[in-house]
Design a protein around this motif. Sequence first.
Motif, short mmCIF file in Angstrom:
data_model
loop_
_atom_site.label_atom_id
_atom_site.label_comp_id
_atom_site.label_asym_id
_atom_site.label_seq_id
_atom_site.Cartn_x
_atom_site.Cartn_y
_atom_site.Cartn_z
N LYS A 57 16.61 39.35 -27.15
CA LYS A 57 15.34 38.70 -27.47
C LYS A 57 15.59 37.31 -28.03
N LEU A 58 14.76 36.36 -27.61
CA LEU A 58 14.91 34.98 -28.05
C LEU A 58 14.44 34.82 -29.49
N THR A 59 15.40 34.65 -30.39
CA THR A 59 15.12 34.40 -31.81
C THR A 59 15.98 33.23 -32.25
N MET A 60 15.75 32.76 -33.45
CA MET A 60 16.54 31.63 -33.95
C MET A 60 18.02 31.99 -34.03
N SER A 61 18.32 33.17 -34.56
CA SER A 61 19.73 33.58 -34.72
C SER A 61 20.39 33.85 -33.38
N SER A 62 19.66 34.51 -32.45
CA SER A 62 20.27 34.81 -31.15
C SER A 62 20.52 33.53 -30.35
N LEU A 63 19.61 32.55 -30.49
CA LEU A 63 19.79 31.28 -29.78
C LEU A 63 20.95 30.48 -30.37
N GLU A 64 21.08 30.50 -31.68
CA GLU A 64 22.22 29.82 -32.33
C GLU A 64 23.54 30.41 -31.86
N GLU A 65 23.60 31.75 -31.81
CA GLU A 65 24.82 32.43 -31.38
C GLU A 65 25.13 32.10 -29.91
N PHE A 66 24.09 32.07 -29.08
CA PHE A 66 24.23 31.74 -27.66
C PHE A 66 24.80 30.33 -27.50
N CYS A 67 24.25 29.37 -28.26
CA CYS A 67 24.69 27.98 -28.16
C CYS A 67 26.11 27.79 -28.69
N SER A 68 26.45 28.51 -29.75
CA SER A 68 27.81 28.43 -30.29
C SER A 68 28.82 28.94 -29.27
#
Length: 534
Positions: free
Chosen positions: A379-390
Motif C-alpha cells: 500500500k502506498l504510504t509515506m513509509s513504504s514510499l520512502e523505503e521504495f525510493c531508498s
Amino acid sequence: MSSKSRLRFMSIGFFLFILLSTPLLIKANESEVGDEDLDGLEELLAAEKEEEEALKDQGDKFSEAEIVKRAQAIVVELNNDNTERIVGSNEYVLVMGYATWCARSAELMPHFAQAANSLKEMGSSLVLAKVDAERYSKAATFLGVKGFPTLLLFVNGTAQPYTGGFTGEELVIWATKKTGAPVVRLSSKVEAQKFLNKHQTFVIGLFENFEVPSHEEFVKAAISNNDIQFVETSDVKVAEILYPGIPSKSSFVGFVKSEPEKFVAFEGALKEELILKFTEENKFPLVTVLTELNAPRVYGSLTNLQVFIFAEVDDYQSLLPFLQNVARKFKSKIMFIYVDPAEENLAKPILSLFGLETEEPIALSHDYKHGLKYLLDSKLTMSSLEEFCSGLLSGTLLPFYKSEPVSENNDIVQKVVGKTFDIVVLENTQNVLLEVYTPWCINCDVTSKQVEKLAKYFKGQPDLIFARIDASTNEHPKLQVDDFPTLLFYPAGDKSNPIKVPTKSSLKELAASISKRIRGEGRESSKDQIKDEL
C-alpha cells in the motif's frame, strides 16, 4: 354644454382622480405589508443577486475568450502563397505547423496565441505564424514541418528547432532568449513588480556590479538554459520585491517558484555548469503533474530516476502532502511525477509497460538505461514510499516482471506465465520446446498450429514438454526475445543455453530436429548451432 362635452369632461375628471389617488393607495398597501411578505421579498432579492453574479461570471469568461480570440488574430496565417515571403522578409519568425484533427495542436494553440500577445506587448520584433500543414502542404514542405504540432524558429530564413516548453510563459522565455537579451535587467521596484506579475518561475541574480566574473558565469548559464527566465539587478531593494529576505551579498543567485519551497538559495561557486545544475534541480515542482504539454520536458529531465504516482484526482489531493515530504527528502536524486489514470494518452503507455490497471494508488519506476522496472508492491504510504525510493537509489530493489495470473491448464501445449517460467521451463528436468508469441504477431498463428501438431506427434514422450508464453503480458529476466514468433529448445541437461529453432521449417523438419535434440546428437556450441539452424 352639449352631452358630448359633458361626457368628455367626466372622463377627464375620472382619470385625474385615479391618477392623484394612486400614491395614496400604494402607501396604504405598503403599510399593510407583513413580516412574511418582507421575508418573501428578501428571498426574491437574494435570488436576483445570485443571477446577477452568475451573469457577471459569464461575462468574465466571455472576456477571456475575447482576449484569446484577439491574441490569435496577432498570429499570422501562412499559406502556399505567402509563406516564403513572410519567412524571408522578417529577421525572426516562430512558426507553428499544425493539423486540425491533432489534439496536441489544439491544446498548444491558445498558449501560442498567448505568447504572441505577450511578445507584442513587450515590443518584440518576433513574428509568430501558424500553418495548417495538411491544407497547405507546399508551405509545410518549404518550412520543414513533418509532425504535429511542430515549432520552428526562422532566423533570417534559416530554421532552428524549438527546444523550450509549451506554456505561454515558456514560449515567451525561449523566444526572448533566442531573439533578444538572455537576462532581464531590473532597475526599479516598479519594474520588479511588473516582472513578478508576469513570471512565477525564474532565477534571480543580485550583483554589486555587472563587471565581475560571477556575473559573466550567470549570463552564460542564462544563455545555455532555454526553459527558465533569468533576471538580474544591482539594487537590494529591487531584489527584495522578487526574493523577500534576500541576503545582502556582493553576488547572490536564487530560484523562485510557486511551491512550498518558493525561495531556494544557490550555494557554491558561481560557475556556469553549477548554476545550470542548480536550475535543473529546482525547475520542477516537488511533485510534477504530467500533461501533454510538459511531457517532453519531464521525460527529457536530467534526473535519471523517476517515480510515477498513479491515483484518482481526489486520492492524489489527499496523498500530496506526504508525497511532497518524500520528494523533499530525495530532491535532486529522484523526480516524482503524478499521472492521472483518466488521461489515457499519458497513463496507458506506462501502465501497459507494466501490465497494470489502477484500482488503488500505486507507485512505480522505470530504469530506461537498463530496461528495468520497479513496482511498490504494498500500500502506498509515506513509509513504504520512502523505503521504495531508498531501495531504488541503493540498487537493492528487485526488478518487476509482469505476469498473467497463474491458472490450471491441461492443454497439450502448456501455458507458461511470468510467475511459472522458472518451474515449468528452467527448473524442470525434462526437455522443453517453448513457443514465444504475441497476439499482434502476424505469423504466430501458423507457428502455434505447428507446435500443437508436434505436441500431438510426441505425446507420451516422457522427457519432452511443449509450452508457450505470451510475451506481451509476461516477462522473465532469462527470457529476452525481440522477434516473434520464436521457438526455443531447452535441453534437459543445459537450461541456461536454449537453442533457437527456425520457425520457417516444415513440420517434418521440426519433428526431425526435436528428435535429434532429444537423443542429444549433433549438439555443438550454442552459437554455432543457432547459426547452422538459421
